[in-house]
Enzyme design. Structure first.
Site: not given
Ligand code: PAF
Length: 292
Positions: A44, A50, A74, A162-163, A166, A198-199
């Protein structure tokens, strides 16, 4: 936590589902009609970064599901879980305007019932950089993303570059667990001065916001100077010092690595990325660029 129930805005078309069974029913009806499905997992507080993932999903699949779940697994004990920005009403409005078909916004109990025990860890690639500075972060990400993929069984799932670490942890997890989905990495979206969206940018004060852009500048400096043959360890030392002198409170890491194992390179061998994580006041920023 603020929960907004959307009942009055009759112009909203997007379907909001809060249960795994409801999600599965919808997915199976689409499957029966031979439709392809794209998944955009989010926590969110949506921004143009996004939205670029959502647009890519809409452009390349028949139906797009966005998930909205702030995943406690996380966040470390001293991280920003309680004050992580949440605004479901405006997220719903934006996703609806973009043409997302379904928002999956489950409760905590739906995702993690009280007896939930399983954890997915991706050692090696998940143990360096973000894995060092955010212990447990990748276990939380891999666990929730595996669940979301298994719950929705999409053809493609979209994640921002960006991540970057991840993204590659998720790719490795999907390969190792034979989850039949294509993981699509999407380019970083930046402000006009280079700051990656970024949020968490919302936390920055006006002065911190000005300083924040120095991280991107630093990554570019390292990239340019490494291409000119300068020794990477010296570049990193100098850049850390410059960031601290320009207002950053702490630099977690700056590193040049490949995306195979995310191990730091002493000498430049392409393909390579420069990655960085640093604090401006109480806000942690991460960013990366490809060296090319
Ligand atoms: O990148 C994110 O916003 C979060 O790490 C994700 C992939 C939605 C998992 O909670």
């Amino acid at each position: 936590m603020r929960i907004v129930i959307i009942t009055s805005n009759m112009s909203i078309q997007i379907e909001i589902v809060r249960t795994i069974s409801g999600l599965r029913r919808k997915v199976s009806s689409w499957r029966k009609n031979g439709l392809s499905i794209g998944l955009v997992p989010t926590m969110g507080a949506l921004h143009n970064g996004h939205f670029s993932l959502v647009k890519q999903s809409i452009n390349t699949t028949d139906k797009t599901i966005t998930t909205l779940f702030v995943n406690p697994k996380q966040f470390g004990p001293n991280e920003d879980l309680t004050f992580y920005p949440r605004d479901e009403a405006s997220d719903v409005e934006a996703l609806d305007a973009l043409g997302v078909d379904l928002l999956f916004a489950p409760s905590l109990a739906e995702v993690y019932p009280v007896d939930f025990a399983t954890e997915i860890s991706v050692p090696g690639i998940g143990d360096v950089m973000e894995g060092v500075f955010r212990q447990g972060f990748f276990i939380g990400v891999a666990t929730v993303v595996a669940k979301l993929l298994i719950q929705s069984l999409p053809d493609r799932a979209f994640f921002g570059e960006k991540d970057l670490q991840q993204l590659y942890v998720i790719r490795k997890m999907v390969t190792d667990l034979d989850i039949p989905v294509e993981i699509v990495g999407c380019p970083i979206i930046r402000e006009s001065d280079g700051l990656a969206l970024s949020s968490r940018n919302i936390y920055l004060s006006a002065d911190e916001r000005i300083c924040a852009t120095e991280l991107y500048r630093g990554l570019n400096q390292i990239s340019q100077r490494a291409l000119n043959g300068k020794q990477i360890s010296i570049l990193i030392k100098e850049e850390k010092k410059r960031l601290l002198n320009s207002g950053f409170s702490k630099v977690d890491y700056l590193a040049v690595c490949n995306t195979q194992d995310f191990k730091e390179m002493a000498c430049l061998t392409k393909p390579a990325h420069v990655l960085g994580a640093a604090w401006v006041g109480k806000t942690r920023l991460i960013d990366n660029i490809q060296i090319c």
